[in-house]
Design an enzyme around this catalytic site. Structure first.
Site, PDB file in Angstrom:
ATOM      1  N   HIS A 261       0.856  -1.189   0.000  1.00 55.84           N
ATOM      2  CA  HIS A 261       0.000   0.000   0.000  1.00 55.84           C
ATOM      3  C   HIS A 261       0.892   1.239   0.000  1.00 55.84           C
ATOM      4  CE1 HIS A 261      -3.599   2.332   0.817  1.00 55.84           C
ATOM      5  NE2 HIS A 261      -2.902   3.007   1.711  1.00 55.84           N
ATOM      6  N   ASP A 373      -7.846   1.317   2.313  1.00 54.73           N
ATOM      7  CA  ASP A 373      -7.467   2.255   3.380  1.00 54.73           C
ATOM      8  C   ASP A 373      -8.254   3.548   3.356  1.00 54.73           C
ATOM      9  OD1 ASP A 373      -5.961   3.242   5.506  1.00 54.73           O
ATOM     10  OD2 ASP A 373      -4.545   4.233   4.177  1.00 54.73           O
TER      11      ASP A 373
HETATM   12 ZN   LIG Z   1      -3.438   4.786   2.752  1.00 54.43          ZN
END
Ligand SMILES: [Zn+2]
Length: 1023
Positions: A261, A373
């Protein structure tokens, strides 16, 4: 069999004995861990030079390098230190695995022969560049390498804590730079030991399999002589016997996928992200060379685009591994955007730009949306996904909920219009797992769909700052592919995961409506300039596309600025990244983001002017361009060629151009200063009384004979709250802030009349918020206008405070309505259950409404997103003052406008939606010849249907794409009328792919279209 003897029943000593045997802290003089590295040898030379900028390898390699001594410091933060390293591997290391060991507190990239070859990040457990797996005489022993080290860590350079504002003067150093021999056999055994120890710990004292692991690992210690590698094979066999005891058929299967990520900007600027991608992805390629089964999922077209232009060699390797099916682009969007704040059209463009990029560069389109996220997910996303070729969705962020545990891991998510997507939240509750036993056990244990879904995703690899997977993670997962007592592990792809879940989906539950994150609710308000930039640029691009489309049809010679528009859209989409538009980034990122908005505004102004110029013959008169699909009657500020700016009431035709001809109002605005100092303003629709302190004593809807302001209360009440969250400063506003409410009461300048009526009445006043901050406001009542505008300027210099404005209204309803992307939804105004009160601060777009039968009040805004409606008080969130990660967040002067609109009937019948559009899309003035006649390009027969977008089709020069949506929540048939020369009309999807089975009838009346509630319909119009 001396190792296989009865042992005392002391689980603890056995376990700790095994732990100490592989500890890198204790007993390394005699344990196995101490044998991981063999000989070492210093480098021949290390030279360095510092650069304030991020420069290319070619430029860097030409510089002169000063000698560097390991351990000495350099800086400051955000600079780059380039090292030139010469090394000579000793002849005696024949047949050994040789590493360049590099430990620095900045992230680094190794360059060899002018190419990036390996990322090095201490926090990401990457400190070795492998020079040889097994040194042969014919391999080069002398080498020159370059190491490019960023003066920032994995998480930037926070002063004291991760999310604190960066320390601009941090010093960095290289702590280790040497050649070492590495024992692969020891590494293999260490992994056996570590995994067994973890099995003992994770399965716990109740599980008999854990005891089998305990005795196995204990016997391995008995058998292993760290000084005698000939003992290793037997030890490994013991482990192998344990690991190869298989599961039964029913065991849960984990689909493991490498992941990394990378926030497109967060605690570091955009430009550093480019290098994070380079470092992380080149490392992935190295791993793929050695592990042909390794699969890596990678989102965000923007990051691929960066790597393509900065690291073309790496990009072509990536293309090869995409072809092999190992490097898998996922998500389909330009960036992993915020899931709440971008407009509906912006969300469509995230997919349009993303999917088109993936198609062009890799010949594929993503089938899953990937947003692990982000701080909540709009109820309109399922329809947008389905319209963009995507039928499944992966995230995990709802595991962060502070109040309620989300009840599913694998389920169908049903959106506002009824579209469904298969959704998976990896039950390990992380997008950066390590391939450890803990991850596997949690995945099974936390799965809330046990018995319904027998497959789960495990995303492994260092993330956030980047880094990605390691060889060790791959080795761990391989070891427990099928080990009795643990879930089965397969390296897999998102496509396989979702195909499997779909095939076995009969028992899955459905969640309807938004996925609201019960956390980070301050992100609807933090960094107000970014929010304003987003809203204004969304509006501007909307207008440019419409004006350019009309210009294209008006004169075929008009060059539609497709390339430039793509560039501007991509800047806007980039700033919608999930740490930029939410305001959870450092000051450097804010500066970049605001600069991008400036670029959009300045380039956009030129594009808009050029397009508008072709719509009307030039001259000395004035016309207005209306980009909205309904006729408008509005008071506007005109410039008539002289310096004098005046007002005019203008009738503007729908999507078109109208000359400014001053229409006299049916009822002029009257402004009366009353004996007690209050001001009465009235426009025939509304009557309001404004107190000396700027609050509304009364807001009266004349046609309904109804007062809107609650008894004994005042509208337009500014209120301040203490705003100190538990940790996530820029992100969180906690429930307890509501207990610190303080009205803003100190008057600096009491209400005075600015415009005395006629076309416009207005008053202004100034309040002191604190000794550091003030608010000045102009309250505007325009002729014929059904709402009152509040043009607001705040000088803001607070610390951990939250400014809101309240309207207590005479409405009773258990639900309030909020505009979202291409529609609206309701949320409760009461606090019955934990799910209700967890939504004490919510998001919405241009309007919110509180209505009872036949009467209601709407609150409109031009750049705000945070709301709350509790009981009968409607509150708009205005400004916050967090200090991390940007210590200067929101300090300075702010301008914004909101409006209050009481109405009869429902908000749909009262045209609240249209009014909110009007507030956000000002009529734009243009010069024209006096002969200009009004003309309209498009109109829609039903008020429920909004024509949102008109643009040139991506792949068809002579065609337009027109996007409409049903905004009321109703099933309707509407006719789209146009004066443009449309030859053919087709339905198409959001990626503009024509649906050949549905030609549409184009009649003299227009094109008839059917809509279900909140349905988005896109058309391809061939001219
Ligand atoms: Zn993030």
């Amino acid at each position: 069999m001396m190792y296989h003897l009865p042992v005392l029943k002391n689980r603890r000593t056995l376990l700790e004995r095994a732990e100490k045997f592989v500890s890198d802290v204790y007993f390394t003089d005699c344990n196995l861990r101490g044998r991981l590295y063999g000989d070492s040898c210093p480098l021949e030379s290390i030279g360095f030079f510092l650069s304030a900028k991020r420069i290319t390898f070619t430029e860097a390699s030409k510089q002169s390098f000063d000698p560097y001594e390991v351990g000495s410091t350099f800086g400051p933060t955000w600079w780059t230190c380039w090292f030139k390293v010469t090394l000579k591997i000793p002849e005696s290391w024949r047949e050994k695995e040789v590493h360049l060991l590099w430990e620095s507190d900045g992230e680094a990239m190794v360059w060899r022969d002018g190419q990036p070859v390996q990322g090095l990040t201490k926090e990401g457990e990457k400190t070795s560049y492998i020079l040889s797996d097994c040194l042969k005489d014919e391999e080069p022993h002398s080498l020159t390498l370059f190491v490019e080290m960023a003066c920032n860590g994995l998480f930037g350079a926070g002063q004291g804590s991760m999310i604190a504002a960066p320390d601009p003067n941090r010093k960095f150093s290289v702590q280790k730079a040497e050649l070492v021999t590495f024992s692969r056999d020891v590494r293999v055994l260490l992994t056996d030991f570590e995994m067994l120890v973890d099995i003992v710990k994770e399965l716990g004292e109740e599980d008999q399999r854990g005891y089998q692991a305990l005795f196995t690992v204990n016997e391995m210690v008995n058998l292993c002589d760290p000084c005698d590698p000939s003992s290793f094979a037997k030890v490994h066999n013991l482990a192998n016997t344990f690991f190869s005891q298989r599961n039964g058929d029913s065991q849960h299967t984990v689909y493991a996928m490498g992941h990394c990520h990378i926030d497109s900007a967060w605690l570091w600027p955009y430009e550093e992200t480019i290098r994070k991608c380079g470092r992380s992805w080149v490392t992935v390629i190295r791993l793929m060379e050695k592990n042909p089964e390794f699969v890596f999922t990678c989102s965000q077209a923007q990051q691929f685009e960066w790597v393509k232009s900065w690291y073309p060699g790496l990009f072509s390797s990536i293309q090869q591994y995409v072809k092999k099916g190992q490097f898998i682009p996922v998500g389909g969007t330009w960036v992993e955007m915020d899931g709440n704040l971008p407009s509906g059209e912006s969300m469509v463009r995230q997919f349009l730009q993303g999917q088109r990029f993936f198609n062009k560069e890799f010949g594929m389109q993503c089938k899953e949306f990937w947003l692990p996220d982000t701080f909540g997910y709009s109820a309109q996303l399922p329809q947008i996904m389905q319209g963009c070729g995507i039928s499944s969705f992966l995230t995990q962020k709802l595991s962060w909920n502070l109040v309620n545990t989300f009840p599913h891991n694998t389920f169908f998510w049903e959106g506002l219009d009824g579209s469904k997507v298969l959704t998976h939240f990896p039950p390990g509750n992380s997008y950066g797992m390590m391939g450890k036993i803990e991850d596997l056990v949690n995945t099974v244990k936390n799965n809330k769909d046990k018995g319904r879904a027998n497959h789960s995703a495990v995303l492994f690899g260092f993330g956030d700052g980047g880094g990605g997977p390691t060889q060790l993670m791959l080795d761990r997962l391989r070891l427990v592919e099928d080990t009795n007592g643990l879930p089965k592990v397969q390296m897999s792809t998102p496509d396989k995961l979702f195909t499997q879940l779909q095939a076995d989906s009969a028992l899955l539950c459905t969640w309807t409506g938004e996925l609201f994150l019960e956390m980070h609710n301050g992100t609807y308000t933090t960094q107000a300039q970014i929010k304003r930039g987003n809203r204004q640029c969304e509006t501007l691009l909307h207008d440019i596309e419409i004006a350019s489309s009309l210009a294209l049809c008006h004169g075929k010679a008009f060059p539609y600025p497709a390339e430039k528009l793509q560039e501007l859209w991509r800047l806007l989409l980039l700033n919608q990244f999930h740490d930029v538009i939410p305001g959870s980034c450092i000051e450097m990122v804010v500066e970049d983001a605001l600069k991008y908005y400036e670029d959009i505004r300045s380039s956009g102004a030129v594009l808009l002017r050029k397009a508008c110029e072709t719509l009307v013959p030039n001259g000395s008169s004035v016309a207005v361009f209306n980009s909205l699909p309904w006729e408008r009657l509005e008071v506007i500020q005109t410039q008539d060629g002289s310096d004098k700016a005046g007002l005019a009431l203008v009738r503007a035709s729908s999507i078109g151009v109208s000359p400014v001809e001053d229409t006299p109002p049916v009822t002029p605005v009257s402004v009366t200063v009353q004996a007690d100092g209050t001001v009465l303003m009235e426009n025939g629709l509304l009557k309001t009384v404004i107190n000396k302190n700027g609050t509304l004593a009364s807001l009266y809807l004349i046609s309904a004979n109804r007062e809107s302001v609650s008894d004994g209360c005042c509208g337009n009440q500014f209120v301040m709250f203490d705003d100190v969250p538990l940790y996530w400063d820029a992100w969180d506003v906690m429930d307890y802030h509501l207990q610190t409410r303080k009205p803003v009461v100190e008057v600096v300048q009491p209400v005075r009349v600015v415009s005395s009526g006629g076309l416009r009445g207005s008053v202004s006043f100034t309040l002191r918020i604190s000794d550091k901050s003030t608010v000045t406001q102009e309250i505007v009542v325009d002729a014929m206008c059904p709402y009152i505008k509040f043009n607001t300027e705040v000088k803001w210099a607070e610390s951990h405070k939250f400014l809101k404005v309240e309207f207590p209204v005479r409405v009773r309803s258990p639900n309030a309505t909020y505009e979202i992307q291409f529609g609206h939804l309701q949320r409760p105004t009461h606090r019955n259950t934990s799910w209700d009160w967890a939504r004490y601060e919510v998001w919405g777009h241009k309007w919110a409404d509180l209505s009872e039968h036949n009467f209601g009040v709407s609150l409109l805004n031009d750049c705000k997103y945070g709301y709350s409606v509790h009981k009968n008080t409607m509150t708009l969130s205005l400004l916050r003052a967090p200090k991390a990660p940007d210590a200067t967040a929101d300090m300075g002067t702010h301008h914004f406008t909101y409006a209050i609109m009481p109405h009869t009937g429902s908000f749909q019948e009262a045209s609240v939606i249209q009014c909110a559009y009007n507030l956000n899309f000002p009529l734009r003035l243009l010069q024209c010849s006096p002969e200009t006649v009004p003309w309209s390009a498009f109109s829609v027969s039903s008020q429920a249907v909004i024509l949102e977008t008109v643009k040139q089709a991506e792949d068809k020069g002579g065609a337009l794409v027109v996007r409409l949506y049903e905004s009321f929540g109703s099933s309707v048939t509407a006719t789209l009328s146009t004066t443009l020369p449309v030859r053919e009309a087709w339905l198409c999807d959001l990626l503009e792919k024509q649906d050949p089975s549905h030609p549409l009838q184009v009649t003299s009346k227009g094109i008839a279209l059917d809509f279900s509630p909140f349905q988005i319909v896109s058309l391809l119009l061939i001219m």
